[in-house]
Design a protein around this motif. Structure first.
Motif, PDB file in Angstrom:
ATOM      1  N   MET A   1       0.836  -1.196   0.000  1.00  0.00           N
ATOM      2  CA  MET A   1       0.000   0.000   0.000  1.00  0.00           C
ATOM      3  C   MET A   1       0.872   1.247   0.000  1.00  0.00           C
ATOM      4  SD  MET A   1      -3.144   1.118   0.024  1.00  0.00           S
ATOM      5  CE  MET A   1      -4.147  -0.274   0.567  1.00  0.00           C
ATOM      6  N   ILE A   2       0.662   2.142  -0.965  1.00  0.00           N
ATOM      7  CA  ILE A   2       1.393   3.397  -1.043  1.00  0.00           C
ATOM      8  C   ILE A   2       0.683   4.424  -0.165  1.00  0.00           C
ATOM      9  CG2 ILE A   2       2.199   5.259  -2.549  1.00  0.00           C
ATOM     10  CD1 ILE A   2       2.134   3.250  -4.869  1.00  0.00           C
ATOM     11  N   LYS A   3       1.373   4.908   0.871  1.00  0.00           N
ATOM     12  CA  LYS A   3       0.808   5.899   1.786  1.00  0.00           C
ATOM     13  C   LYS A   3       1.197   7.302   1.315  1.00  0.00           C
ATOM     14  CE  LYS A   3       2.690   4.324   5.546  1.00  0.00           C
ATOM     15  NZ  LYS A   3       2.994   4.205   7.001  1.00  0.00           N
ATOM     16  N   ILE A   4       0.205   8.193   1.277  1.00  0.00           N
ATOM     17  CA  ILE A   4       0.392   9.519   0.685  1.00  0.00           C
ATOM     18  C   ILE A   4      -0.033  10.599   1.670  1.00  0.00           C
ATOM     19  CG2 ILE A   4      -0.242  11.028  -1.245  1.00  0.00           C
ATOM     20  CD1 ILE A   4      -1.139   8.323  -2.671  1.00  0.00           C
ATOM     21  N   VAL A   5       0.758  11.673   1.744  1.00  0.00           N
ATOM     22  CA  VAL A   5       0.361  12.889   2.446  1.00  0.00           C
ATOM     23  C   VAL A   5       0.152  13.986   1.410  1.00  0.00           C
ATOM     24  CG1 VAL A   5       1.162  14.759   3.948  1.00  0.00           C
ATOM     25  CG2 VAL A   5       1.423  12.388   4.679  1.00  0.00           C
ATOM     26  N   LEU A   6      -0.968  14.700   1.513  1.00  0.00           N
ATOM     27  CA  LEU A   6      -1.272  15.816   0.625  1.00  0.00           C
ATOM     28  C   LEU A   6      -0.975  17.127   1.338  1.00  0.00           C
ATOM     29  CD1 LEU A   6      -4.763  14.676  -0.740  1.00  0.00           C
ATOM     30  CD2 LEU A   6      -2.537  14.365  -1.833  1.00  0.00           C
ATOM     31  N   ALA A   7      -0.225  18.022   0.695  1.00  0.00           N
ATOM     32  CA  ALA A   7       0.074  19.328   1.282  1.00  0.00           C
ATOM     33  C   ALA A   7      -0.296  20.418   0.286  1.00  0.00           C
ATOM     34  CB  ALA A   7       1.550  19.419   1.654  1.00  0.00           C
ATOM     35  N   ASP A   8      -1.379  21.137   0.584  1.00  0.00           N
ATOM     36  CA  ASP A   8      -1.849  22.223  -0.277  1.00  0.00           C
ATOM     37  C   ASP A   8      -2.728  23.123   0.575  1.00  0.00           C
ATOM     38  OD1 ASP A   8      -3.533  23.710  -2.318  1.00  0.00           O
ATOM     39  OD2 ASP A   8      -2.296  22.514  -3.665  1.00  0.00           O
ATOM     40  N   ASP A   9      -2.608  24.438   0.413  1.00  0.00           N
ATOM     41  CA  ASP A   9      -3.391  25.339   1.247  1.00  0.00           C
ATOM     42  C   ASP A   9      -4.837  25.456   0.786  1.00  0.00           C
ATOM     43  OD1 ASP A   9      -2.364  26.662  -1.043  1.00  0.00           O
ATOM     44  OD2 ASP A   9      -2.838  28.608  -0.163  1.00  0.00           O
ATOM     45  N   GLN A  10      -5.174  24.888  -0.363  1.00  0.00           N
ATOM     46  CA  GLN A  10      -6.542  24.931  -0.867  1.00  0.00           C
ATOM     47  C   GLN A  10      -7.250  23.611  -0.561  1.00  0.00           C
ATOM     48  OE1 GLN A  10      -6.888  26.292  -4.933  1.00  0.00           O
ATOM     49  NE2 GLN A  10      -5.076  27.589  -4.745  1.00  0.00           N
ATOM     50  N   ALA A  11      -8.267  23.679   0.284  1.00  0.00           N
ATOM     51  CA  ALA A  11      -8.983  22.479   0.710  1.00  0.00           C
ATOM     52  C   ALA A  11      -9.637  21.759  -0.467  1.00  0.00           C
ATOM     53  CB  ALA A  11     -10.042  22.839   1.758  1.00  0.00           C
ATOM     54  N   LEU A  12     -10.118  22.526  -1.436  1.00  0.00           N
ATOM     55  CA  LEU A  12     -10.789  21.925  -2.582  1.00  0.00           C
ATOM     56  C   LEU A  12      -9.810  21.105  -3.419  1.00  0.00           C
ATOM     57  CD1 LEU A  12     -13.503  21.710  -4.010  1.00  0.00           C
ATOM     58  CD2 LEU A  12     -12.885  23.717  -5.367  1.00  0.00           C
ATOM     59  N   VAL A  13      -8.587  21.601  -3.577  1.00  0.00           N
ATOM     60  CA  VAL A  13      -7.552  20.863  -4.303  1.00  0.00           C
ATOM     61  C   VAL A  13      -7.230  19.562  -3.574  1.00  0.00           C
ATOM     62  CG1 VAL A  13      -5.143  20.885  -5.044  1.00  0.00           C
ATOM     63  CG2 VAL A  13      -6.565  22.918  -5.376  1.00  0.00           C
ATOM     64  N   ARG A  14      -7.065  19.638  -2.259  1.00  0.00           N
ATOM     65  CA  ARG A  14      -6.761  18.432  -1.478  1.00  0.00           C
ATOM     66  C   ARG A  14      -7.894  17.423  -1.598  1.00  0.00           C
ATOM     67  NH1 ARG A  14      -5.717  22.162   2.655  1.00  0.00           N
ATOM     68  NH2 ARG A  14      -7.363  21.229   3.951  1.00  0.00           N
ATOM     69  N   ALA A  15      -9.129  17.906  -1.541  1.00  0.00           N
ATOM     70  CA  ALA A  15     -10.281  17.001  -1.612  1.00  0.00           C
ATOM     71  C   ALA A  15     -10.327  16.279  -2.954  1.00  0.00           C
ATOM     72  CB  ALA A  15     -11.576  17.778  -1.382  1.00  0.00           C
ATOM     73  N   GLY A  16     -10.009  17.001  -4.030  1.00  0.00           N
ATOM     74  CA  GLY A  16     -10.013  16.383  -5.344  1.00  0.00           C
ATOM     75  C   GLY A  16      -8.941  15.324  -5.487  1.00  0.00           C
ATOM     76  N   PHE A  17      -7.732  15.642  -5.031  1.00  0.00           N
ATOM     77  CA  PHE A  17      -6.649  14.669  -5.081  1.00  0.00           C
ATOM     78  C   PHE A  17      -6.962  13.460  -4.213  1.00  0.00           C
ATOM     79  CE2 PHE A  17      -3.241  18.032  -6.231  1.00  0.00           C
ATOM     80  CZ  PHE A  17      -3.463  17.797  -7.575  1.00  0.00           C
ATOM     81  N   ARG A  18      -7.527  13.711  -3.022  1.00  0.00           N
ATOM     82  CA  ARG A  18      -7.818  12.606  -2.104  1.00  0.00           C
ATOM     83  C   ARG A  18      -8.845  11.649  -2.709  1.00  0.00           C
ATOM     84  NH1 ARG A  18      -7.500  12.777   4.118  1.00  0.00           N
ATOM     85  NH2 ARG A  18      -7.727  10.550   4.522  1.00  0.00           N
ATOM     86  N   ALA A  19      -9.908  12.198  -3.274  1.00  0.00           N
ATOM     87  CA  ALA A  19     -10.944  11.353  -3.874  1.00  0.00           C
ATOM     88  C   ALA A  19     -10.366  10.490  -4.987  1.00  0.00           C
ATOM     89  CB  ALA A  19     -12.077  12.230  -4.411  1.00  0.00           C
ATOM     90  N   LEU A  20      -9.488  11.088  -5.782  1.00  0.00           N
ATOM     91  CA  LEU A  20      -8.887  10.343  -6.895  1.00  0.00           C
ATOM     92  C   LEU A  20      -7.951   9.251  -6.392  1.00  0.00           C
ATOM     93  CD1 LEU A  20      -8.232  10.035  -9.944  1.00  0.00           C
ATOM     94  CD2 LEU A  20      -6.462  11.774  -9.617  1.00  0.00           C
ATOM     95  N   LEU A  21      -7.060   9.596  -5.466  1.00  0.00           N
ATOM     96  CA  LEU A  21      -6.030   8.649  -5.030  1.00  0.00           C
ATOM     97  C   LEU A  21      -6.595   7.546  -4.148  1.00  0.00           C
ATOM     98  CD1 LEU A  21      -3.274  11.305  -4.301  1.00  0.00           C
ATOM     99  CD2 LEU A  21      -3.296   9.666  -6.203  1.00  0.00           C
ATOM    100  N   ASP A  22      -7.537   7.881  -3.267  1.00  0.00           N
ATOM    101  CA  ASP A  22      -8.124   6.860  -2.394  1.00  0.00           C
ATOM    102  C   ASP A  22      -8.921   5.826  -3.181  1.00  0.00           C
ATOM    103  OD1 ASP A  22      -7.087   7.572   0.046  1.00  0.00           O
ATOM    104  OD2 ASP A  22      -8.810   8.784   0.665  1.00  0.00           O
TER     105      ASP A  22
END
Length: 215
Positions: free
Chosen positions: A1-22
């Motif tokens: 399992m590849i564990k990922i941390v997202l770092a971005d000051d825009q919550a919407l950007v983080r949410a989009g990346f999270r939905a895609l990667l998860d």
């Protein structure tokens, strides 16, 4: 399992990346950070394989956070501009490559897998453009004693890596098999304590093996 941390000051950007990667098999987002300092803390806490790091954040920016990251995670810099002025410095500080934020979802997923496997996320074309645009602003090179550890062939390979060549291109240039070229690259990385190909590019320039045109 590849564990990922997202770092971005825009919550919407983080949410989009999270939905895609998860949603991808074998990937999970273990934490989200809104600034660089939080990203460093969360990386130490969760020990991720990959950090997706926005380069421009309030407080501690992505460049500083990359430099202060604990050992272990591979860092992919996220930028709005393909030739951001800070990208070369980010590579020098330990980033494994970069992506523009509007990259295609399939490319983002592939990038995470590539970096998690230990490869650098630097296509030859991007490497050449980055070098052409910004490497000439770097410090005047100083010969490194570490280069004495390399064989003549390994120095030659390092020089070609620094110009942005792939293993296949190096193999064709030096009349060897791609597997042999890959072996030379791996041995060079080991001798120079480079974590990936991106670090070899930086070493090639900072040692003066490749010169972008210092005055």
């Amino acid at each position: 399992m590849i564990k990922i941390v997202l770092a971005d000051d825009q919550a919407l950007v983080r949410a989009g990346f999270r939905a895609l990667l998860d949603a991808q098999p074998g990937m999970t987002v273990v934490a989200e950070a809104a600034d660089g300092a939080q990203a460093v803390r969360l990386a130490a806490e969760h020990e991720p394989d990959v950090v997706l790091m926005d380069i421009r954040m309030p407080g501690m920016d992505g460049l500083t956070a990359t430099r202060e990251m604990p050992p272990g995670p591979k860092i992919i810099i996220l930028t709005t501009f393909e030739l951001d002025e800070y990208l070369f410095e980010a590579l020098r500080n330990g980033a494994s490559g970069f992506l523009v934020k509007d990259t295609e979802p399939a490319e983002l997923i592939q990038a995470v897998r590539v970096v998690a496997d230990g490869d650098a996320l630097l296509s030859p074309g991007v490497t050449r453009r980055l070098i052409s645009e910004y490497a000439s602003r770097a410090k005047r090179p100083h010969p490194s004693q570490d280069l004495n550890l390399l064989t003549d062939r390994e120095r030659e390979v390092l020089t070609l890596v620094g110009t942005g060549m792939t293993n296949d291109e190096i193999a064709a240039k030096l009349f060897m098999s791609p597997a042999t070229a890959k072996t030379h690259v791996s041995r060079t990385m080991m001798k120079l304590h480079a974590r990936d190909r991106a670090q070899l590019v930086v070493i090639a320039y900072e040692s003066g093996l490749v010169r972008p045109g210092w005055v």
